[in-house]
Enzyme design. Sequence first.
Site: not given
Length: 359
Positions: A208-210
């Site tokens: 998860i990074h957006r």
Amino acid sequence: MKKVVTILGARPQFVKAAVLSRVISKHNFIEEVIVHTGQHYDVNMSAIFFNEMEIPTPKYNLEINGLSHGAMTGQMLEKIEEVLKKEKPEAVLIYGDTNSTLAGALAAKKMNIKVIHVEAGLRSFNMKMPEEINRILTDRISDLLLCPTSMAIENLQKEGFENFDTKIVKCGDIMKDAVTFYGKISKQKSSIISNLQLKANNFVLATIHRQENTNSIENLKAIFKGLETISKQKQVVMPLHPRTKAILDAYNLKYNITTIAPVGYFDMLELLKNCNLVITDSGGLQKEAFFNNKHCIIAREETEWVELVSNGFAKIVGNNTNKMISAFQNFQHFSTNFDMELYGNEVGEKIYTEILNLI
């Protein structure tokens, strides 16, 4: 000898560039000058990829990172322009949809240098995404649009690109070449499965990074709540992006999942090969899951890779905890034939041929 300047800045671009750089080097008709903008500067997000994948060392490292979108793109534009004045290439080669992509395209176009966009035509139709803005603007000023799918071609046609002075080519997805080539040697290069004592098909790989997820603490909590619930049935392993880690630390949020430092490409391939399924908000990882015959749960409200969803290989759940858990349960109870040909083969060679024709 003709010269091409390649602009790179983020992990997925390093992987794609590794494929094409190998092809360019093999044919020895084009000189490639690599510029690393510095957008991904953490060792595990950047240097390890150049070392592992034997990508030629960047001739220039601009070291531009940790800034707002405007400041980052502006500084990259200025510094890339300086490089192009010095190198005088026939074309600039850019990948994907990052700030580095847009800055490279703008710098080249303003100097009347041809722009080649690998992974053109993708659309999420979400203008709140910085990536969507980057890719639309980049496509509009590119001379050669190298599209991975028929849907990407269709997107450009709907936007009137056939009326512009640009060449549109469906060449397939260069990531397929990377997975095929490096997947054959990843087991010899990586010990991550044994180091983490993981069992095949008995863990979930998550990333998860957006911005849409990390900029909202509510969204982030909802996603991690789903991951923690799933972890009660199968271990969840998450290479933790620096931005995500910083937010979790800032809010002192702790969840019962296995978090590890960002990993190199061989480690990621081994995690993909051995996991049960993938949960991610990454565009590239959605396809890498498919290439490794794994289902994917997409923690976004849309995807550029719509063919994965329409053919049942992936499911969009956004940041909805219950939808994530439901998708996980559903994927446990049926098998899928991953033999469908969606993204082509020998893509690097096709792209190389198109570059030669352009310059």
